[in-house]
Design an enzyme around this catalytic site. Structure first.
Site, PDB file in Angstrom:
ATOM      1  N   ASP A  60      92.455  26.933  80.497  1.00 50.58           N
ATOM      2  CA  ASP A  60      92.190  26.362  79.174  1.00 50.58           C
ATOM      3  C   ASP A  60      91.111  25.297  79.377  1.00 50.58           C
ATOM      4  O   ASP A  60      91.347  24.293  80.065  1.00 50.58           O
ATOM      5  CB  ASP A  60      93.482  25.745  78.610  1.00 50.58           C
ATOM      6  CG  ASP A  60      93.251  25.091  77.247  1.00 50.58           C
ATOM      7  OD1 ASP A  60      92.079  24.843  76.866  1.00 50.58           O
ATOM      8  OD2 ASP A  60      94.254  24.824  76.565  1.00 50.58           O
ATOM      9  N   VAL A  61      89.950  25.502  78.784  1.00 51.39           N
ATOM     10  CA  VAL A  61      88.807  24.627  79.077  1.00 51.39           C
ATOM     11  C   VAL A  61      89.000  23.192  78.605  1.00 51.39           C
ATOM     12  O   VAL A  61      88.237  22.311  78.998  1.00 51.39           O
ATOM     13  CB  VAL A  61      87.480  25.187  78.503  1.00 51.39           C
ATOM     14  CG1 VAL A  61      87.123  26.518  79.123  1.00 51.39           C
ATOM     15  CG2 VAL A  61      87.508  25.264  76.973  1.00 51.39           C
ATOM     16  N   ASN A  87      81.131  29.216  78.551  1.00 49.17           N
ATOM     17  CA  ASN A  87      80.922  30.122  77.410  1.00 49.17           C
ATOM     18  C   ASN A  87      82.043  30.050  76.375  1.00 49.17           C
ATOM     19  O   ASN A  87      81.800  30.304  75.193  1.00 49.17           O
ATOM     20  CB  ASN A  87      80.780  31.553  77.949  1.00 49.17           C
ATOM     21  CG  ASN A  87      80.967  32.591  76.874  1.00 49.17           C
ATOM     22  OD1 ASN A  87      80.070  32.878  76.091  1.00 49.17           O
ATOM     23  ND2 ASN A  87      82.181  33.172  76.817  1.00 49.17           N
ATOM     24  N   TYR A 152      81.041  22.591  64.141  1.00 47.20           N
ATOM     25  CA  TYR A 152      80.392  23.479  65.121  1.00 47.20           C
ATOM     26  C   TYR A 152      78.979  22.975  65.436  1.00 47.20           C
ATOM     27  O   TYR A 152      78.569  22.938  66.597  1.00 47.20           O
ATOM     28  CB  TYR A 152      80.366  24.899  64.547  1.00 47.20           C
ATOM     29  CG  TYR A 152      79.945  25.994  65.502  1.00 47.20           C
ATOM     30  CD1 TYR A 152      80.782  26.421  66.529  1.00 47.20           C
ATOM     31  CD2 TYR A 152      78.713  26.636  65.357  1.00 47.20           C
ATOM     32  CE1 TYR A 152      80.396  27.455  67.387  1.00 47.20           C
ATOM     33  CE2 TYR A 152      78.330  27.667  66.200  1.00 47.20           C
ATOM     34  CZ  TYR A 152      79.178  28.074  67.215  1.00 47.20           C
ATOM     35  OH  TYR A 152      78.795  29.096  68.066  1.00 47.20           O
ATOM     36  N   THR A 189      80.072  40.168  68.154  1.00 47.64           N
ATOM     37  CA  THR A 189      81.207  39.968  69.071  1.00 47.64           C
ATOM     38  C   THR A 189      82.483  39.826  68.225  1.00 47.64           C
ATOM     39  O   THR A 189      82.400  39.661  67.005  1.00 47.64           O
ATOM     40  CB  THR A 189      81.057  38.659  69.890  1.00 47.64           C
ATOM     41  OG1 THR A 189      81.178  37.561  68.982  1.00 47.64           O
ATOM     42  CG2 THR A 189      79.758  38.581  70.650  1.00 47.64           C
TER      43      THR A 189
HETATM   44  P1  NAD Z   1      84.745  35.444  71.245  1.00 42.31           P
HETATM   45  O1  NAD Z   1      85.687  34.875  70.238  1.00 42.31           O
HETATM   46  O2  NAD Z   1      84.517  36.903  71.259  1.00 42.31           O
HETATM   47  O3  NAD Z   1      85.161  34.985  72.698  1.00 42.31           O
HETATM   48  C1  NAD Z   1      85.498  33.655  72.978  1.00 42.31           C
HETATM   49  C2  NAD Z   1      86.433  33.624  74.160  1.00 42.31           C
HETATM   50  O4  NAD Z   1      86.735  32.245  74.429  1.00 42.31           O
HETATM   51  C3  NAD Z   1      87.777  34.337  73.896  1.00 42.31           C
HETATM   52  O5  NAD Z   1      88.084  35.217  74.964  1.00 42.31           O
HETATM   53  C4  NAD Z   1      88.781  33.193  73.826  1.00 42.31           C
HETATM   54  O6  NAD Z   1      90.084  33.543  74.289  1.00 42.31           O
HETATM   55  C5  NAD Z   1      88.119  32.165  74.739  1.00 42.31           C
HETATM   56  N1  NAD Z   1      88.609  30.809  74.489  1.00 42.31           N
HETATM   57  C6  NAD Z   1      88.798  30.185  73.297  1.00 42.31           C
HETATM   58  N2  NAD Z   1      89.316  28.968  73.492  1.00 42.31           N
HETATM   59  C7  NAD Z   1      89.469  28.810  74.839  1.00 42.31           C
HETATM   60  C8  NAD Z   1      89.957  27.762  75.662  1.00 42.31           C
HETATM   61  N3  NAD Z   1      90.434  26.619  75.142  1.00 42.31           N
HETATM   62  N4  NAD Z   1      89.927  27.936  77.008  1.00 42.31           N
HETATM   63  C9  NAD Z   1      89.468  29.093  77.547  1.00 42.31           C
HETATM   64  N5  NAD Z   1      89.012  30.132  76.816  1.00 42.31           N
HETATM   65  C10 NAD Z   1      89.020  29.982  75.473  1.00 42.31           C
HETATM   66  O7  NAD Z   1      83.358  34.648  71.012  1.00 42.31           O
HETATM   67  P2  NAD Z   1      81.825  35.012  71.395  1.00 42.31           P
HETATM   68  O8  NAD Z   1      81.135  35.398  70.148  1.00 42.31           O
HETATM   69  O9  NAD Z   1      81.787  35.865  72.594  1.00 42.31           O
HETATM   70  O10 NAD Z   1      81.302  33.542  71.740  1.00 42.31           O
HETATM   71  C11 NAD Z   1      81.112  33.084  73.069  1.00 42.31           C
HETATM   72  C12 NAD Z   1      80.283  31.810  73.022  1.00 42.31           C
HETATM   73  O11 NAD Z   1      79.021  32.084  72.412  1.00 42.31           O
HETATM   74  C13 NAD Z   1      80.919  30.687  72.200  1.00 42.31           C
HETATM   75  O12 NAD Z   1      80.691  29.449  72.837  1.00 42.31           O
HETATM   76  C14 NAD Z   1      80.154  30.762  70.884  1.00 42.31           C
HETATM   77  O13 NAD Z   1      80.151  29.540  70.210  1.00 42.31           O
HETATM   78  C15 NAD Z   1      78.772  31.159  71.382  1.00 42.31           C
HETATM   79  N6  NAD Z   1      77.938  31.788  70.369  1.00 42.31           N
HETATM   80  C16 NAD Z   1      78.302  32.970  69.795  1.00 42.31           C
HETATM   81  C17 NAD Z   1      77.458  33.533  68.839  1.00 42.31           C
HETATM   82  C18 NAD Z   1      77.791  34.830  68.150  1.00 42.31           C
HETATM   83  O14 NAD Z   1      77.121  35.172  67.165  1.00 42.31           O
HETATM   84  N7  NAD Z   1      78.782  35.584  68.610  1.00 42.31           N
HETATM   85  C19 NAD Z   1      76.249  32.896  68.488  1.00 42.31           C
HETATM   86  C20 NAD Z   1      75.931  31.707  69.112  1.00 42.31           C
HETATM   87  C21 NAD Z   1      76.767  31.158  70.062  1.00 42.31           C
END
Ligand code: NAD
Length: 252
Positions: A60-61, A87, A152, A189
Site C-alpha cells: 500500500d503506497v 504509478n 487530482y 485503462t
Molecule cells: P488503474 O485504476 O487501472 O490502476 C491503478 C492501480 O493502482 C490499481 O491496480 C490499484 O489497485 C492500484 N492502487 C490504488 N491505490 C493503491 C495503493 N494505495 N497502493 C498500491 N496500489 C494502489 O489506473 P491507470 O489508469 O492504470 O493509472 C495509473 C497511473 O496513471 C495513475 O497514477 C493515474 O493517475 C495515471 N494516469 C492515468 C491516466 C489515464 O487516462 N488512465 C492519465 C494520466 C495519468
C-alpha cells in the site's frame, strides 16, 4: 529485446492498466519486475503471465512500513533495485465546491504521499547500488487544471515539482539517481472506465476526450510503457528532472 537486461524494477499499481503494461514491457526488455499493488487478485495473474522473473509484492503506497518491507523483499528476491515506477493512483472527480475533505485527503495520500514515500524508500538502496532511475507517473492534469479535478490536479502537480526536487537533490549529491515524471493524456485503462462510469453520458464524455487530442484518438497503455522503458534504461542517462508528456498533443 534487452534494453533493461538484468535490471530490477519495482512498479506500484502493477496489477492494472498502465502499471501492468509497464511491468510487461519491462519484463520483455529483460528486467526482473516486482509487481506491487494492494490488489492481489489482479496482481497475481500479471505476475503469472510474466514468469519467474516477476514477483507479486503486497504494497500500500500510503504506508511507509509497507514500503520498507516491499523494497527489502524486492532486493532479497532479485539482488538489488535499479528502477522505481511510482504509478499507483486514484482519480476522484470533484470541483473545489464538490470535493469533500475526505476525498481530498484520499487523493493526496495515494497520488502524492505515495510517490514521496516511494522515493524516500528507494534512494538509500539505489545510492548503495551505484544509482538508479525513478519514474513518477503524473498526468497532463499535473501541468494544467480542470475545474472538475481540484484534488487530482493538486496531487499530480505536486508530483511534477517533487520529481524535479528529487532529481536536483540526487544530481547534486552525485548519487547517479535520475528522477523524471511522465504526463499521460487520456489512456484507455480500468481507471478510465471508472471515471466514465461516474458520468451521466459516457459516450458524450468519450467524444469530448477524443476531441481534446489533436491526433484524433486517446492513448494506449503501451504508449506510456514505451516512454517508461526509455527513462528506465541507460539510453536516458543524461535525462533527469524532465516532465515527459505522452498525450497525442493534448497539452499544446
Ligand atoms: P488503474 O485504476 O487501472 O490502476 C491503478 C492501480 O493502482 C490499481 O491496480 C490499484 O489497485 C492500484 N492502487 C490504488 N491505490 C493503491 C495503493 N494505495 N497502493 C498500491 N496500489 C494502489 O489506473 P491507470 O489508469 O492504470 O493509472 C495509473 C497511473 O496513471 C495513475 O497514477 C493515474 O493517475 C495515471 N494516469 C492515468 C491516466 C489515464 O487516462 N488512465 C492519465 C494520466 C495519468
Amino acid at each position: 529485446m534487452s534494453r533493461l537486461a538484468g535490471k530490477v524494477a519495482l512498479v506500484t499499481g502493477g496489477a492494472s492498466g498502465l502499471g501492468s503494461a509497464i511491468c510487461a514491457a519491462f519484463a520483455a526488455e529483460g528486467a526482473f519486475v516486482a509487481v506491487a499493488d494492494v490488489n492481489e487478485t489482479d496482481g497475481r495473474p500479471v505476475v503469472k503471465s510474466l514468469g519467474s522473473t516477476a514477483r507479486f509484492i503486497h504494497l500500500d503506497v500510503t504506508d511507509s512500513e509497507n514500503w520498507n518491507a516491499g523494497v527489502a523483499e524486492t532486493v532479497a528476491a532479485f539482488g538489488g533495485l535499479d528502477i522505481l515506477v511510482n504509478n499507483a493512483g486514484i482519480t476522484i472527480i470533484g470541483s473545489i465546491e464538490a470535493l469533500s475533505l475526505e476525498d481530498w485527503n484520499k487523493t493526496l495520500h495515494v497520488d502524492l504521499t505515495g510517490p514521496f514515500l516511494g522515493c524516500k524508500a528507494v534512494i538509500p538502496v539505489m545510492k548503495a547500488n551505484n544509482g538508479g532511475s525513478i519514474i513518477n507517473i503524473s498526468s497532463t492534469a499535473g501541468l494544467r487544471a480542470s475545474e472538475h479535478l481540484a484534488g487530482y490536479n493538486a496531487a499530480k502537480a505536486g508530483v511534477t515539482l517533487m520529481t524535479q526536487s528529487v532529481a536536483l537533490h540526487c544530481a547534486k549529491q552525485r548519487y547517479n539517481i535520475r528522477a523524471n515524471s511522465i504526463h499521460p493524456g487520456i489512456i484507455r485503462t480500468p481507471m478510465l472506465e471508472k471515471v466514465l462510469a461516474q458520468s451521466p453520458d459516457a459516450p458524450a464524455m468519450m467524444d469530448v476526450w477524443i476531441s481534446q487530442h489533436p491526433v484524433g484518438h486517446i492513448g494506449e497503455p503501451s504508449d506510456v510503457a514505451n516512454m517508461a522503458i526509455y527513462l528506465a534504461s541507460d539510453e536516458s542517462k543524461f535525462v533527469t528532472g524532465a516532465a515527459c508528456v505522452v498525450d497525442g498533443g493534448s497539452s499544446i
